[in-house]
Design an enzyme around this catalytic site. Structure first.
Site: not given
Ligand code: COA
Length: 338
Positions: A120, A261, A291
């Site tokens: 990224c 980003h 993204n």
């Molecule tokens: N829809 C519904 N539920 C989802 C889901 C989706 N698309 N993806 C994950 N979940 C669930 C998980 O399984 C988890 O369930 P559980 O509590 O029963 O285990 C719950 O939602 C919370 O998951 P979590 O991973 O803690 O959510 P989060 O608030 O951290 O959000 C991301 C997840 C991926 C959106 C977030 O962590 C993020 O944006 N991270 C950075 C990613 C990024 O920027 N990547 C590129 C970098 S360059």
């Protein structure tokens, strides 16, 4: 040919253009593919839709559309370009490079070039590389592309990643500035290679070449520890920008626009808040593009220019965190040709 040393000059972004494929993948479409909901995606990421290529379209195709417009907007022809840097995680092929394919597609007959792998941060690393080549006199007119076809490496059965990414590209021409105040002022790039396992595509490289087993195990897709990436991204977006501000005796008040980003709305707003940047100085367009990896910053910049939020003379801070981890912040006194 020996390089003739030139006086150090300031490099600027003299033009900018972007391209996203027309096909949309909405949250409603994803609800049909995986166990997710529009509410969850919107609340956790800020994304409503992404653009996705049709089969057979590669990163160089998106790059070509953006590059030809950027070159024309700079008042140049492809033959004027002497360097092409393509920041991408999804090259058309491992080799030849997407830069070589792009060189042929646009007819940049006088350019050399290469792909740059910084995930990224690909656009910012490409921009800082080109700006320093131009400042040193080693390039007169460089083309920098940030672009990805993330849909080619996304597992549309994995709800934790497939909701995040989209396809798109942006291109800029970098030239010497005729006004010393306009152009790239400073940058802070660094990596933390210990973050590798938090965001990666495990197979398909020399470490784990493609086999029937790697394909069956779905190892040719993006794997991510979302929370680790999330925390690292907020902390280091702030850290890189803060270093640039302090080194230049500036504060958040001096910044006219923050173009980060677009990985997650909460990451951008969290980092902006820590830096003391009010929401009106922050560009968010993740809701419409998701993204797009190396594409997000030029796509957001283009939108800022087109909506009048970024004008020549403004001080803009660009920032990114990507897989690796790679971190970058670039401070620019904005000033395009057109
Ligand atoms: N829809 C519904 N539920 C989802 C889901 C989706 N698309 N993806 C994950 N979940 C669930 C998980 O399984 C988890 O369930 P559980 O509590 O029963 O285990 C719950 O939602 C919370 O998951 P979590 O991973 O803690 O959510 P989060 O608030 O951290 O959000 C991301 C997840 C991926 C959106 C977030 O962590 C993020 O944006 N991270 C950075 C990613 C990024 O920027 N990547 C590129 C970098 S360059």
């Amino acid at each position: 040919m020996p390089l003739t040393p030139q006086p150090i000059r300031r490099a600027r972004v003299s033009s900018l253009a972007t391209y996203v494929p027309p096909r949309l993948l909405t949250n409603a479409d994803l609800e049909k593919l995986v166990d997710t909901s529009n509410e969850w995606i919107l609340q956790r990421t800020g994304i409503e839709q992404r653009h996705i290529v049709e089969k057979g379209v590669g990163t160089s195709d998106l790059a070509k559309e953006a590059a030809l417009v950027a070159i024309a907007r700079a008042g140049l022809t492809p033959a004027d370009i002497d360097l092409i840097i393509v920041g991408t995680t999804t090259p058309d092929t491992l080799f030849p490079s997407t830069a070589c394919r792009l060189q042929a597609k646009i007819g940049a007959v006088n350019a050399w070039g290469f792909d740059l792998g910084a995930a990224c941060s690909g656009f910012l690393y490409g921009l800082t590389t080109a700006a320093n080549m131009v400042a040193a006199g080693a390039s007169q007119r460089a083309l920098v592309v940030g672009g990805d076809v993330m849909s080619s490496i996304i597992d549309y059965t994995d709800r934790t990643t497939c909701v995040i990414f989209g396809d798109g590209a942006g291109a800029v021409v970098v030239e010497a500035s005729d006004d010393d105040r306009i152009g790239v002022i400073d940058f802070e790039n660094y990596v933390d290679g210990h973050g590798g396992s938090a965001l990666q595509m495990p197979a398909g490289g020399s470490l784990m070449p493609t086999t029937a087993e790697t394909v069956a195990q779905r190892l040719h897709y993006v794997k991510q520890d979302g929370q680790t990436v999330f925390k690292f991204a907020i902390r280091n977006t702030e850290e890189a920008c803060r270093r640039v501000l302090e080194r230049n005796n500036l504060t958040a008040n001096d910044i006219d626009l923050f173009v980060s980003h677009q990985a997650n709305r909460r990451i951008i707003m969290g980092a902006a808040e820590k830096l003391g940047l009010p929401p009106e100085k922050v560009i968010i367009n993740i809701e419409r593009f998701g993204n797009t990896t190396a594409g997000t910053i030029p796509i957001a910049l283009d939108e800022a220019v087109n909506t009048g939020r970024l004008k020549n003379g403004d001080l803009v801070m660009l920032a990114s965190v990507g897989a690796g981890f790679t971190v970058g912040a670039v401070l620019i006194r904005w000033g395009t040709k057109a």
